[in-house]
Design a protein around this motif. Structure first.
Motif, short mmCIF file in Angstrom:
data_model
loop_
_atom_site.label_atom_id
_atom_site.label_comp_id
_atom_site.label_asym_id
_atom_site.label_seq_id
_atom_site.Cartn_x
_atom_site.Cartn_y
_atom_site.Cartn_z
N ILE A 155 0.86 -1.19 0.00
CA ILE A 155 0.00 0.00 0.00
C ILE A 155 0.89 1.23 0.00
CG2 ILE A 155 -1.75 1.29 1.28
CD1 ILE A 155 -2.71 -1.39 2.42
N CYS A 156 0.65 2.13 -0.94
CA CYS A 156 1.50 3.32 -1.05
C CYS A 156 1.34 4.20 0.18
CB CYS A 156 1.15 4.12 -2.30
SG CYS A 156 2.17 5.60 -2.43
N GLY A 157 2.46 4.47 0.81
CA GLY A 157 2.48 5.37 1.97
C GLY A 157 3.07 6.71 1.62
N SER A 158 3.36 6.92 0.35
CA SER A 158 3.82 8.22 -0.17
C SER A 158 5.23 8.59 0.27
CB SER A 158 2.87 9.35 0.25
OG SER A 158 1.56 9.10 -0.13
N ALA A 159 5.98 7.68 0.82
CA ALA A 159 7.31 8.05 1.32
C ALA A 159 8.24 8.42 0.17
CB ALA A 159 7.92 6.90 2.11
N ARG A 160 8.98 9.50 0.37
CA ARG A 160 9.99 9.91 -0.59
C ARG A 160 11.35 9.39 -0.14
NH1 ARG A 160 5.39 11.04 -2.65
NH2 ARG A 160 5.27 12.80 -4.07
N ALA A 161 12.36 9.54 -0.97
CA ALA A 161 13.70 9.04 -0.64
C ALA A 161 14.21 9.61 0.67
CB ALA A 161 14.66 9.35 -1.78
N LYS A 166 4.91 12.39 1.87
CA LYS A 166 4.41 13.56 1.17
C LYS A 166 3.80 13.10 -0.14
CE LYS A 166 6.25 17.64 -1.15
NZ LYS A 166 7.52 18.29 -1.54
N GLY A 167 2.50 13.24 -0.26
CA GLY A 167 1.89 12.84 -1.52
C GLY A 167 0.42 12.53 -1.37
N VAL A 168 -0.17 12.22 -2.50
CA VAL A 168 -1.61 12.02 -2.58
C VAL A 168 -2.06 10.86 -1.70
CG1 VAL A 168 -3.48 11.37 -4.14
CG2 VAL A 168 -1.72 12.99 -4.88
N CYS A 169 -1.36 9.75 -1.78
CA CYS A 169 -1.85 8.56 -1.07
C CYS A 169 -1.90 8.78 0.44
CB CYS A 169 -0.99 7.35 -1.41
SG CYS A 169 -1.10 6.90 -3.16
N CYS A 170 -0.86 9.35 0.99
CA CYS A 170 -0.88 9.54 2.44
C CYS A 170 -1.88 10.62 2.83
CB CYS A 170 0.52 9.77 2.97
SG CYS A 170 0.97 11.31 3.56
N GLY A 178 6.87 3.10 -0.71
CA GLY A 178 7.05 4.50 -1.08
C GLY A 178 6.21 4.84 -2.29
N CYS A 179 6.31 6.09 -2.70
CA CYS A 179 5.52 6.58 -3.83
C CYS A 179 5.74 5.70 -5.06
CB CYS A 179 5.89 8.02 -4.14
SG CYS A 179 5.07 8.66 -5.61
N LEU A 180 4.64 5.35 -5.70
CA LEU A 180 4.68 4.47 -6.87
C LEU A 180 4.56 5.25 -8.17
CD1 LEU A 180 2.37 1.80 -5.27
CD2 LEU A 180 4.79 1.49 -5.80
N ASN A 181 4.62 6.56 -8.07
CA ASN A 181 4.54 7.44 -9.24
C ASN A 181 3.24 7.28 -10.02
OD1 ASN A 181 7.09 8.60 -8.78
ND2 ASN A 181 8.07 6.82 -9.70
N MET A 182 2.20 7.01 -9.29
CA MET A 182 0.84 6.97 -9.87
C MET A 182 -0.06 7.82 -8.99
SD MET A 182 0.29 2.96 -10.66
CE MET A 182 0.61 2.37 -12.28
N CYS A 183 0.46 8.94 -8.55
CA CYS A 183 -0.16 9.70 -7.46
C CYS A 183 -1.61 10.10 -7.74
CB CYS A 183 0.67 10.94 -7.15
SG CYS A 183 2.39 10.55 -6.81
N THR A 184 -1.92 10.47 -8.97
CA THR A 184 -3.28 10.92 -9.24
C THR A 184 -4.28 9.78 -9.11
OG1 THR A 184 -3.01 10.55 -11.61
CG2 THR A 184 -2.54 12.77 -10.78
N PRO A 196 -5.18 6.42 -3.32
CA PRO A 196 -4.13 5.51 -2.88
C PRO A 196 -4.03 4.27 -3.77
CG PRO A 196 -5.57 6.12 -1.04
CD PRO A 196 -6.23 6.58 -2.29
N VAL A 197 -2.79 3.87 -4.01
CA VAL A 197 -2.50 2.76 -4.91
C VAL A 197 -2.06 1.53 -4.09
CG1 VAL A 197 -1.00 1.97 -6.78
CG2 VAL A 197 -1.80 4.34 -6.74
N ILE A 198 -2.52 0.36 -4.53
CA ILE A 198 -2.13 -0.91 -3.93
C ILE A 198 -1.59 -1.82 -5.03
CG2 ILE A 198 -2.94 -3.01 -2.75
CD1 ILE A 198 -5.12 -1.35 -1.45
S1 FES Z 1 1.99 9.10 -3.36
FE1 FES Z 1 1.14 7.15 -3.83
S2 FES Z 1 1.62 6.84 -5.89
FE2 FES Z 1 2.61 8.69 -5.37
#
Ligand code: FES
Length: 103
Positions: A10-16, A21-25, A54-60, A63-65
């Protein structure tokens, strides 16, 4: 430990940097992580693991699984979607709801 048959990431939006920071979180994906882990325990599903990624680059689409290793990507995750995904796993099927098609 055996490899899980289904590892739900499950995307938690974690950056490096480690920053969340991001849509999913922002759409409560962290709560979805807890929900999914609880459901897997309640259903006593062997071979199913749940982790944050982390972020899966599908932010829009978040949340992505991801259901790994099958490679099924799901968008706009909710608790209801997690129930449907787990129901499908129990039935040996692929959940079609919110499945991101390969296009
Ligand atoms: S924050 Fe979830 S895909 Fe980017």
């Amino acid at each position: 430990m055996n490899k899980p048959e289904h590892h739900l990431f499950i995307c938690g939006s974690a950056r490096a940097s480690g920053e969340l920071k991001g849509v999913c979180c922002n759409k409560e994906s962290i709560n979805l992580l807890s929900y999914a882990q609880g459901e897997v325990q309640d259903r006593m599903l062997n071979g199913v693991e749940v982790s944050m990624t982390g972020c899966l680059n599908m932010c829009t689409r978040g949340p992505v699984i991801i259901d790994y290793p099958a490679g099924h990507f799901y968008e706009k995750a909710t608790e209801e979607l997690i129930d449907e995904i787990l129901d499908s796993i129990e039935d040996g099927e692929v959940c079609k709801t919110n499945l991101i098609s390969e296009d």
